[in-house]
Design a protein around this motif. Structure first.
Motif, mmCIF file in Angstrom:
data_model
loop_
_atom_site.group_PDB
_atom_site.id
_atom_site.type_symbol
_atom_site.label_atom_id
_atom_site.label_comp_id
_atom_site.label_asym_id
_atom_site.label_seq_id
_atom_site.Cartn_x
_atom_site.Cartn_y
_atom_site.Cartn_z
ATOM 1 N N ASP A 326 0.822 -1.223 0.000
ATOM 2 C CA ASP A 326 0.000 0.000 0.000
ATOM 3 C C ASP A 326 0.851 1.266 0.000
ATOM 4 O OD1 ASP A 326 -2.317 -1.506 0.010
ATOM 5 O OD2 ASP A 326 -2.400 -1.587 2.206
ATOM 6 N N ASN A 327 2.132 1.130 0.356
ATOM 7 C CA ASN A 327 3.013 2.302 0.333
ATOM 8 C C ASN A 327 3.441 2.689 -1.086
ATOM 9 O OD1 ASN A 327 4.192 0.914 3.278
ATOM 10 N ND2 ASN A 327 3.426 3.004 3.223
ATOM 11 N N ASN A 332 -2.066 5.392 -12.051
ATOM 12 C CA ASN A 332 -1.766 5.210 -13.459
ATOM 13 C C ASN A 332 -2.058 3.767 -13.882
ATOM 14 O OD1 ASN A 332 0.576 4.273 -15.474
ATOM 15 N ND2 ASN A 332 0.033 6.400 -15.925
ATOM 16 N N ALA A 333 -2.489 3.576 -15.124
ATOM 17 C CA ALA A 333 -2.838 2.239 -15.614
ATOM 18 C C ALA A 333 -1.649 1.288 -15.528
ATOM 19 C CB ALA A 333 -3.354 2.318 -17.039
ATOM 20 N N ARG A 334 -0.440 1.793 -15.839
ATOM 21 C CA ARG A 334 0.750 0.943 -15.756
ATOM 22 C C ARG A 334 1.008 0.516 -14.313
ATOM 23 N NH1 ARG A 334 5.591 3.247 -19.626
ATOM 24 N NH2 ARG A 334 4.476 3.142 -21.621
ATOM 25 N N VAL A 335 0.814 1.445 -13.401
ATOM 26 C CA VAL A 335 1.048 1.143 -11.988
ATOM 27 C C VAL A 335 0.038 0.112 -11.487
ATOM 28 C CG1 VAL A 335 1.042 2.109 -9.654
ATOM 29 C CG2 VAL A 335 2.115 3.362 -11.519
ATOM 30 N N LYS A 336 -1.208 0.262 -11.899
ATOM 31 C CA LYS A 336 -2.228 -0.705 -11.479
ATOM 32 C C LYS A 336 -1.893 -2.102 -11.976
ATOM 33 C CE LYS A 336 -6.173 2.407 -10.949
ATOM 34 N NZ LYS A 336 -7.540 2.749 -11.426
ATOM 35 N N ARG A 337 -1.434 -2.194 -13.239
ATOM 36 C CA ARG A 337 -1.047 -3.514 -13.763
ATOM 37 C C ARG A 337 0.155 -4.062 -13.006
ATOM 38 N NH1 ARG A 337 -2.186 -1.101 -18.813
ATOM 39 N NH2 ARG A 337 0.041 -0.704 -19.177
ATOM 40 N N LEU A 338 1.097 -3.169 -12.673
ATOM 41 C CA LEU A 338 2.277 -3.584 -11.921
ATOM 42 C C LEU A 338 1.896 -4.133 -10.552
ATOM 43 C CD1 LEU A 338 5.392 -3.611 -11.406
ATOM 44 C CD2 LEU A 338 5.131 -1.255 -10.557
ATOM 45 N N LEU A 339 1.002 -3.443 -9.862
ATOM 46 C CA LEU A 339 0.608 -3.890 -8.526
ATOM 47 C C LEU A 339 -0.181 -5.193 -8.576
ATOM 48 C CD1 LEU A 339 -0.406 -0.480 -6.874
ATOM 49 C CD2 LEU A 339 1.712 -1.766 -6.600
ATOM 50 N N VAL A 497 9.342 -1.371 -13.143
ATOM 51 C CA VAL A 497 8.730 -0.205 -12.511
ATOM 52 C C VAL A 497 8.886 0.983 -13.454
ATOM 53 C CG1 VAL A 497 8.654 1.226 -10.444
ATOM 54 C CG2 VAL A 497 9.431 -1.147 -10.269
ATOM 55 N N PRO A 498 7.781 1.570 -13.880
ATOM 56 C CA PRO A 498 7.895 2.677 -14.828
ATOM 57 C C PRO A 498 8.492 3.916 -14.165
ATOM 58 C CG PRO A 498 5.623 2.416 -14.118
ATOM 59 C CD PRO A 498 6.386 1.260 -13.548
ATOM 60 N N ASP A 505 0.485 11.429 -14.726
ATOM 61 C CA ASP A 505 -0.828 11.621 -14.119
ATOM 62 C C ASP A 505 -0.824 11.266 -12.635
ATOM 63 O OD1 ASP A 505 -0.237 9.076 -15.035
ATOM 64 O OD2 ASP A 505 -2.330 8.477 -15.264
ATOM 65 N N ASP A 506 0.260 10.621 -12.143
ATOM 66 C CA ASP A 506 0.367 10.299 -10.721
ATOM 67 C C ASP A 506 1.068 11.386 -9.917
ATOM 68 O OD1 ASP A 506 -0.980 7.895 -10.555
ATOM 69 O OD2 ASP A 506 0.782 6.680 -11.011
#
Length: 636
Positions: A326-327, A332-339, A497-498, A505-506
């Protein structure tokens, strides 16, 4: 060894004395208790329960009755046809018509005795003493003067004016009965010892234990179970709940469900009465059939205390995570896919490689993976491979034995892999690990074992390896700077990690989080300045954004926001990030090759960065995105 104690229970004192005569006084003591058939069962039970008797011996009808009623530990002293024949030969001398008592059913083969001895034999079948008295009375009344049977038959016949002949078992039958009695006595004593051991274990363990049979009746209910569940009136001898149906003892444990389905239930949280417990119930399966259930449980609060103490111990050693998944912030869409990918990878034991530029949050991901894995209660150790010289890195990772090198600590030292056993080790900047260590690391991944420096013993380790790199390890492998086989082992699962410039947008979300952390949201950044933040490339990624917001909050003082201040700070970042321009004339450009130009430019850039960092190699290497070892090589 303590002597065995046998009791001969019968109406035949003569047979009892014979048994006592053939017994071994070194190994056993034989006591004789005379009793009728009706008296024999309560007498035998009292001897077994309170008289310290190991085995009951019985003869004739009494022996048969005891064996049928009590089962083990009763040994019936059998009478063979030869024993009966000897008694009948004695009886023939008293007349040609004799009676023969038989318990339960007629004795087979008597017709042969009649022909052989020229006797008329009348069998008297009985099941009780009353039957026996009645049968003998009828026989004597019909003119049968001699009755063959046990001691009680002899006395009944004598009281009616007849003659009783006693059937004495042979010596071999008595010795065989004594051998069987010793074997049963030894087994019963061992069984009692085992029961005491098991009961002691059940009473000393810190878990409640309940077992039920295939009918759902309680077989074991230890004192800890009583204490946890608040069961009233449970004695230390565990007798009161034993044999009762489980619902009559306690409800809500789930044992009967496991008994019905045959499927185990592991670490289930249940509320039983006023107690909240964590219970594991396992079916007892024999030959494919569920014969019962064993359950162990603890109070949920106790497990929470253990978990807290374990985490406190790991925290003292520094072997715990500081972050959760959670930290890692981002919409961002890329971050959501990464998580989403990270959460799936965390559930596997495979090695994970995290690639990304410096400052993107690779270490946060590593911490989060450990916290979501099955190893979350085990050690988490992070080590920066670029921050240590080769020899020191090797000793840190693998440990060393006493005397392995000059300055080696007395008694040696455990390495990070051993300390992380059953947990996770995070190897940051894995690309900078020297070739000599790459081979040793490969062995850990393939064989799950290490050897300390200067040691000769193989040490097995169970460690999950998470590694990270700001470099493209695939390209490094193709160029020969990193072992290809090690790369494949490390990158069984990969995460990229992008950089912040690919998730602009983040920036508002990250900025808001930083402001909340630094000043509880009392300082602000205007929408206009937020647009300027989103226009900057952020070569240092989130770490650079964090540094900027820190300076902004400190310099704001009591003001709530200041666009000019933030503009100036952004300008400083841009000027710091602008590369120095080498001073080259036309002659330099024409006489030097591209490689020479690049080397010169690299040297100028390194020197400029060192000057900015007050000649701190560590800070300069960090700013340039290379290891200290690489910086050292390029300077020399």
């Amino acid at each position: 060894m303590q002597k065995y104690k046998f009791a001969f229970v019968s109406n035949s004192p003569e047979i009892g004395e014979t048994v006592k005569l053939y017994s071994d006084p070194v190994t056993e003591e034989v006591v004789i208790r005379l009793a009728t058939m009706e008296e024999a069962i309560p007498v035998a039970r009292e001897l077994l329960d309170k008289g310290g008797v190991d085995v009951i011996l019985g003869g004739g009808g009494t022996g048969n009755l005891l064996a049928q009623t009590l089962g083990q530990p009763v040994i019936r002293i059998a009478k063979t046809h030869i024993d009966i024949l000897h008694a009948l030969i004695k009886a023939r001398a008293l007349g040609g018509h004799v009676g023969l008592t038989a318990y339960g059913k007629p004795i087979e083969g008597i017709e042969l005795f009649e022909q052989l001895l020229s006797l008329k034999i009348r069998q008297i079948v009985f099941s009780t003493t009353e039957d026996l008295v009645s049968g003998i009375s009828d026989a004597v009344g019909d003119g049968v003067r001699c009755i063959v049977g046990d001691g009680i038959c002899e006395r009944i016949t004598a009281s009616l004016g007849g003659v009783g002949i006693l059937t004495i078992p042979s010596k071999e039958e008595i010795l065989q009965a004594l051998r069987e009695a010793r074997a049963i006595a030894a087994a019963r004593r061992q069984e009692r010892k085992d029961v005491v051991r098991i009961r002691t274990v059940l009473e000393t363990i810190k878990e409640g234990v309940i077992t039920v049979d295939n009918d759902g009746c309680v077989q074991i209910f230890n004192q800890m179970a009583a204490d946890i569940l608040g069961f009233p009136g449970v004695d230390r001898d565990l007798l009161r709940p034993i044999g009762k149906p489980l619902p009559d003892v306690i409800q809500g444990t789930g044992l009967l469900s496991v008994l019905k389905t045959g499927k185990p239930e592991i670490d289930q949280v249940r509320r039983v009465g006023s107690a909240k417990i964590v219970i594991t119930s396992l079916p007892v399966v024999i030959d494919g059939i569920t014969e019962g259930v064993v359950a162990t449980f603890r109070e949920a609060s106790k497990i929470q205390d253990i978990d807290r103490k374990l985490r406190e111990k790991l925290y003292v050693c520094g072997f715990v995570t500081r972050y959760t998944i959670d930290n890692f912030k981002g919409e961002n869409a890329r971050v959501k896919r990464l998580l989403e990918q990270t959460r799936k990878y965390a559930q596997t034991p495979a090695a994970i490689l995290i690639e990304g530029e410096t400052g993107t949050g690779k270490e946060i991901l590593a911490h989060g993976i450990h916290n979501m894995s099955e190893r979350k209660l085990k050690p988490f150790i992070a080590i920066n491979c670029s921050a240590l010289p080769e020899t020191l890195l090797e000793s840190e990772l693998f440990g060393y034995e006493e005397g392995a090198f000059t300055g080696a600590k007395r008694g040696g030292r455990i390495g990070m892999f051993e300390l992380a056993n059953e947990g996770t080790i995070f190897l940051d900047e894995i690309a900078d690990i020297p070739p000599s260590l790459q081979m040793r690391l490969l062995r850990v991944l393939e064989q799950k074992e290490i050897m300390r420096i200067g040691g000769e013993k193989i040490v097995p380790v169970d460690v999950r390896i998470i590694s990270s790199s700001y470099k493209n390890l695939s390209e490094e492998s193709k160029c020969g700077r990193f072992r290809l086989d090690l790369y494949f082992r490390l990158a069984m699962l990969k995460l990229r990690v992008p950089p912040l410039r690919e998730r602009m947008d983040d920036v508002p979300l990250l900025t808001s989080e930083l402001l909340m952390r630094l000043c509880s949201g009392t300082k602000q950044i205007t929408p206009a300045m937020m647009m300027k933040l989103k226009e900057y490339d952020w070569p240092g990624n989130i770490r650079e954004l964090d540094s900027l917001i820190n300076r902004y909050v400190v310099l704001l003082g009591t003001a709530k926001h200041d666009d000019d201040l933030l503009t100036d700070l952004l300008g400083e970042l841009r000027s710091e990030g602008a590369p120095p321009t080498p001073n080259m004339n036309a002659k330099d450009r024409s006489e030097k090759s591209l490689k020479q130009h690049l080397e010169e430019y690299e040297r100028i850039l390194i020197e400029a960065t060192l000057n900015e960092c007050q000649l701190s190699r560590k800070r300069a290497a960090h700013k340039l995105g290379i290891s200290v070892n690489t910086l050292w090589r390029k300077l020399n």
